[in-house]
Motif scaffolding. Structure first.
Motif, PDB file in Angstrom:
ATOM      1  N   GLN A  20      42.278  41.861  29.608  1.00 18.32           N
ATOM      2  CA  GLN A  20      43.289  42.526  30.420  1.00 18.32           C
ATOM      3  C   GLN A  20      43.584  41.719  31.686  1.00 18.32           C
ATOM      4  OE1 GLN A  20      41.448  46.464  30.802  1.00 18.32           O
ATOM      5  NE2 GLN A  20      43.012  47.310  29.434  1.00 18.32           N
ATOM      6  N   ARG A  21      42.537  41.232  32.344  1.00 13.39           N
ATOM      7  CA  ARG A  21      42.730  40.414  33.545  1.00 13.39           C
ATOM      8  C   ARG A  21      43.426  39.097  33.197  1.00 13.39           C
ATOM      9  NH1 ARG A  21      37.500  39.476  37.054  1.00 13.39           N
ATOM     10  NH2 ARG A  21      39.115  38.610  38.434  1.00 13.39           N
ATOM     11  N   GLU A  26      48.385  35.530  32.896  1.00 13.85           N
ATOM     12  CA  GLU A  26      49.287  34.856  31.961  1.00 13.85           C
ATOM     13  C   GLU A  26      50.728  35.276  32.191  1.00 13.85           C
ATOM     14  OE1 GLU A  26      48.836  33.542  27.317  1.00 13.85           O
ATOM     15  OE2 GLU A  26      48.426  35.628  27.836  1.00 13.85           O
ATOM     16  N   GLN A  27      50.942  36.538  32.519  1.00 14.59           N
ATOM     17  CA  GLN A  27      52.294  37.056  32.742  1.00 14.59           C
ATOM     18  C   GLN A  27      52.907  36.599  34.062  1.00 14.59           C
ATOM     19  OE1 GLN A  27      51.843  41.300  32.279  1.00 14.59           O
ATOM     20  NE2 GLN A  27      51.158  41.099  30.151  1.00 14.59           N
ATOM     21  N   GLN A  28      52.089  36.019  34.935  1.00 13.22           N
ATOM     22  CA  GLN A  28      52.603  35.548  36.220  1.00 13.22           C
ATOM     23  C   GLN A  28      53.373  34.234  36.096  1.00 13.22           C
ATOM     24  OE1 GLN A  28      49.643  35.437  39.351  1.00 13.22           O
ATOM     25  NE2 GLN A  28      48.696  37.343  38.644  1.00 13.22           N
ATOM     26  N   GLY A  29      53.230  33.559  34.959  1.00  7.81           N
ATOM     27  CA  GLY A  29      53.926  32.283  34.765  1.00  7.81           C
ATOM     28  C   GLY A  29      53.431  31.190  35.697  1.00  7.81           C
ATOM     29  N   LEU A  30      52.131  31.101  35.866  1.00  6.61           N
ATOM     30  CA  LEU A  30      51.549  30.112  36.770  1.00  6.61           C
ATOM     31  C   LEU A  30      51.825  28.685  36.289  1.00  6.61           C
ATOM     32  CD1 LEU A  30      48.042  31.762  37.294  1.00  6.61           C
ATOM     33  CD2 LEU A  30      49.988  31.847  38.863  1.00  6.61           C
ATOM     34  N   GLN A  31      52.012  27.787  37.231  1.00  4.91           N
ATOM     35  CA  GLN A  31      52.140  26.360  36.930  1.00  4.91           C
ATOM     36  C   GLN A  31      51.365  25.589  38.002  1.00  4.91           C
ATOM     37  OE1 GLN A  31      56.342  25.411  36.620  1.00  4.91           O
ATOM     38  NE2 GLN A  31      56.388  25.989  34.473  1.00  4.91           N
ATOM     39  N   LEU A  32      50.055  25.540  37.828  1.00  5.74           N
ATOM     40  CA  LEU A  32      49.167  24.941  38.817  1.00  5.74           C
ATOM     41  C   LEU A  32      48.394  23.781  38.199  1.00  5.74           C
ATOM     42  CD1 LEU A  32      47.718  28.256  40.341  1.00  5.74           C
ATOM     43  CD2 LEU A  32      49.769  27.001  41.014  1.00  5.74           C
ATOM     44  N   CYS A 367      42.601  28.162  30.204  1.00  5.61           N
ATOM     45  CA  CYS A 367      43.297  27.973  31.483  1.00  5.61           C
ATOM     46  C   CYS A 367      44.680  27.365  31.259  1.00  5.61           C
ATOM     47  CB  CYS A 367      42.477  27.087  32.410  1.00  5.61           C
ATOM     48  SG  CYS A 367      40.995  27.858  33.093  1.00  5.61           S
ATOM     49  N   ARG A 368      44.749  26.362  30.413  1.00  7.81           N
ATOM     50  CA  ARG A 368      46.035  25.700  30.147  1.00  7.81           C
ATOM     51  C   ARG A 368      47.050  26.684  29.590  1.00  7.81           C
ATOM     52  NH1 ARG A 368      49.070  24.073  26.309  1.00  7.81           N
ATOM     53  NH2 ARG A 368      47.621  24.859  24.735  1.00  7.81           N
ATOM     54  N   ARG A 369      46.614  27.553  28.676  1.00  7.04           N
ATOM     55  CA  ARG A 369      47.519  28.534  28.078  1.00  7.04           C
ATOM     56  C   ARG A 369      48.095  29.481  29.124  1.00  7.04           C
ATOM     57  NH1 ARG A 369      46.787  29.895  22.375  1.00  7.04           N
ATOM     58  NH2 ARG A 369      45.516  28.303  21.356  1.00  7.04           N
ATOM     59  N   ALA A 370      47.313  29.727  30.170  1.00  4.69           N
ATOM     60  CA  ALA A 370      47.759  30.647  31.218  1.00  4.69           C
ATOM     61  C   ALA A 370      48.442  29.914  32.370  1.00  4.69           C
ATOM     62  CB  ALA A 370      46.574  31.453  31.734  1.00  4.69           C
ATOM     63  N   GLY A 371      48.612  28.596  32.255  1.00  2.09           N
ATOM     64  CA  GLY A 371      49.408  27.868  33.234  1.00  2.09           C
ATOM     65  C   GLY A 371      48.651  27.138  34.312  1.00  2.09           C
ATOM     66  N   GLU A 402      47.398  28.985  48.923  1.00  2.00           N
ATOM     67  CA  GLU A 402      47.855  30.167  48.183  1.00  2.00           C
ATOM     68  C   GLU A 402      47.621  30.023  46.685  1.00  2.00           C
ATOM     69  OE1 GLU A 402      49.434  29.845  52.058  1.00  2.00           O
ATOM     70  OE2 GLU A 402      49.762  28.449  50.373  1.00  2.00           O
ATOM     71  N   GLU A 403      47.612  28.785  46.189  1.00  2.00           N
ATOM     72  CA  GLU A 403      47.419  28.551  44.762  1.00  2.00           C
ATOM     73  C   GLU A 403      45.953  28.547  44.352  1.00  2.00           C
ATOM     74  OE1 GLU A 403      51.331  25.713  43.916  1.00  2.00           O
ATOM     75  OE2 GLU A 403      49.436  24.823  44.609  1.00  2.00           O
ATOM     76  N   ILE A 404      45.073  28.243  45.298  1.00  2.00           N
ATOM     77  CA  ILE A 404      43.647  28.161  44.990  1.00  2.00           C
ATOM     78  C   ILE A 404      43.113  29.486  44.458  1.00  2.00           C
ATOM     79  CG2 ILE A 404      41.346  27.970  46.047  1.00  2.00           C
ATOM     80  CD1 ILE A 404      42.506  25.282  45.625  1.00  2.00           C
ATOM     81  N   GLU A 405      43.487  30.584  45.106  1.00  2.00           N
ATOM     82  CA  GLU A 405      42.964  31.902  44.740  1.00  2.00           C
ATOM     83  C   GLU A 405      43.213  32.245  43.276  1.00  2.00           C
ATOM     84  OE1 GLU A 405      41.601  36.018  45.251  1.00  2.00           O
ATOM     85  OE2 GLU A 405      41.485  34.378  46.704  1.00  2.00           O
ATOM     86  N   PRO A 406      44.480  32.256  42.801  1.00  2.00           N
ATOM     87  CA  PRO A 406      44.682  32.609  41.382  1.00  2.00           C
ATOM     88  C   PRO A 406      44.087  31.585  40.425  1.00  2.00           C
ATOM     89  CG  PRO A 406      46.747  31.891  42.387  1.00  2.00           C
ATOM     90  CD  PRO A 406      45.766  32.057  43.504  1.00  2.00           C
ATOM     91  N   ALA A 407      44.137  30.307  40.789  1.00  2.00           N
ATOM     92  CA  ALA A 407      43.601  29.277  39.896  1.00  2.00           C
ATOM     93  C   ALA A 407      42.097  29.435  39.720  1.00  2.00           C
ATOM     94  CB  ALA A 407      43.923  27.887  40.443  1.00  2.00           C
TER      95      ALA A 407
END
Length: 440
Positions: A20-21, A26-32, A367-371, A402-407
């Motif tokens: 679920q997490r 994944e739905q956020q469309g991350l590109q990090l 991780c790659r699949r989720a961006g 700001e990107e460190i936290e979600p990554a």
């Protein structure tokens, strides 16, 4: 609770919660991208004024009167030699300064050893079954370079104070086909380990069977302290080798690539007088001189070792919070799980993360699949093959705060998911313990 102690139902519930997490991220469309240790734009901006050091009205002579606009100066200009010698604690006369890449200098020296031989020794290309020692986990570009030249790469385990010296001493004493070893002695890539004074001394006192054995001492992070008020101190390998009676056994490298601009820094090799004479004899055919204007620009901007220290303290203020945030998240999410360990470096550009065996590649793929992109699992080993499939290099520098936290949080979720899948496959002889919910 430690994952190894969970029942099948507990593992299924935990996997469901983590899925679920994972889906939320994944739905956020991350590109990090945390795959390479590149300076962030804010770090590059610290050197922006360097571009104004030279203009059409500038005096473009070096301090010895060399016109930096013209040909010549194979060794580099005096002020650039003094600047880079100061970075590593060497003397200017021990240093040759080149272009932006110390890796290029390493490659050129390997090429020279392969084709010509070092100090009159047999060219390495003629050495059957030639070998090179590779501390692991280590730097993928080092390993790729010696793989390119046809070496058999021998992994050497890293300890908390440096590589396994017992193993190194034993190997080099009895095998003349071992021609060298890669070392990143301060804030090692990727562990952040600093070689102890005893390890440095043992390197200097090696008794290799090959008279042309060389230590490639890549001091890439010599000034990259995250805590400048408590810097790591590394003994001078050149002096140590000279005092041990082996002045020719080491080449030391450094650069300002991650001090100023990676695409426009300056680099240096420091070595014994015999080794430098040997290099000049060959490099005079490759160039009529390096980019002396860039050397002049760098020397005038930094001025001296104190100028570099002050500049790197500003880098540390930008980098330190990123490392501390990653480590804080790892502790929060993974402490007590019994499934991972990581280094907590006090300098450099990386930290090293170890999953349970068999989980690193799956973690990176999730991780790659989720961006979020990390260095491919296995990259920190020769030939890109980690026999335990456990090590992952983390590079926090380029991502924004700001990107460190979600990554980092996504990474810990993926570690947990990969571990649960591996435990299910091991304990229940099936990865279908999680049914259709298992991430493809």
């Amino acid at each position: 609770m430690q994952y190894q102690d969970m029942t099948k139902k507990e593992m299924q519930r935990e996997y469901h919660r983590l899925c679920q997490r994972y889906n939320e991220y994944e739905q956020q469309g991350l590109q990090l991208d945390l795959s390479r240790g590149k300076p962030a734009p804010e770090q590059l901006a610290l050197s922006q004024r360097m571009l104004g050091e030279l203009n059409s009205r500038s005096v473009l002579d070096s301090e010895d009167g060399t016109d930096c606009r013209n040909y010549g100066g194979l060794d580099g200009i005096p002020e650039a030699k003094a600047l880079l010698a100061g970075m590593i604690g060497a003397r200017p006369e021990q240093v040759m300064v080149g272009g932006n890449s110390s890796l290029t200098m390493m490659f050129d020296i390997l090429s020279h050893a392969m084709l010509d031989g070092l100090l009159g020794a047999e060219p390495w290309v003629q050495v059957k079954d030639r070998k090179f020692l590779c501390p692991v986990p280590g730097y993928d570009r080092h390993f790729a370079m010696t793989e390119h030249f046809g070496f058999q790469l021998i992994p050497i385990p890293m300890h908390n104070d440096g590589p396994d010296m017992d193993m190194i001493e034993d190997l080099v004493q009895r095998d003349a086909s071992i021609k060298g070893i890669w070392c990143v002695p301060k804030y090692q890539n990727p562990t952040g380990i600093v070689f102890s004074p005893m390890v440095v001394e043992r390197f200097a006192h090696l008794q290799p069977a090959a008279p042309d054995f060389r230590i490639f001492w890549d001091n890439a992070y010599c000034v990259h302290d995250l805590y400048p008020n408590a810097p790591a101190v590394l003994p001078d390998i050149l002096s140590a080798c000279a005092n041990a009676g082996h002045p020719d056994m080491v080449y030391e490298f450094c650069s300002t690539s991650k001090v100023s601009f990676p695409g426009a820094g300056i680099s240096a090799v420091a070595a014994s007088s015999a080794n430098l004479i040997d290099l000049r004899k060959v490099w005079k055919f490759a160039t009529i001189g390096p980019d002396k204007l860039n050397q002049l620009r760098q020397a005038r901007f930094f001025r001296n070792e104190s100028g570099i220290e002050a500049h790197m303290a500003r880098h540390a203020r930008l980098l330190r919070p990123k490392f501390e945030q990653v480590i804080s998240i790892f502790r929060e999410e993974l402490d007590g799980s019994g499934i991972a360990s990581w280094t907590e470096p006090r300098g450099g550009y990386f930290l090293s993360f170890d999953t349970m065996p068999g989980c690193a590649a799956r973690t990176v793929e999730l991780c790659r699949r989720a961006g979020v992109k990390f260095t491919p699992a296995g990259s920190t080993w020769p030939y890109g093959r980690d026999p335990q499939d456990s090590n992952i290099r983390i590079a926090p520098s380029f991502a924004s705060a700001e990107e460190i936290e979600p990554a980092a949080r996504l990474f810990t979720i993926c570690v947990r998911l990969a571990t649960l899948e591996k435990l299910a496959a091991t304990r229940f002889a099936s990865e279908t313990a999680f049914g259709a919910e298992r991430i493809a």
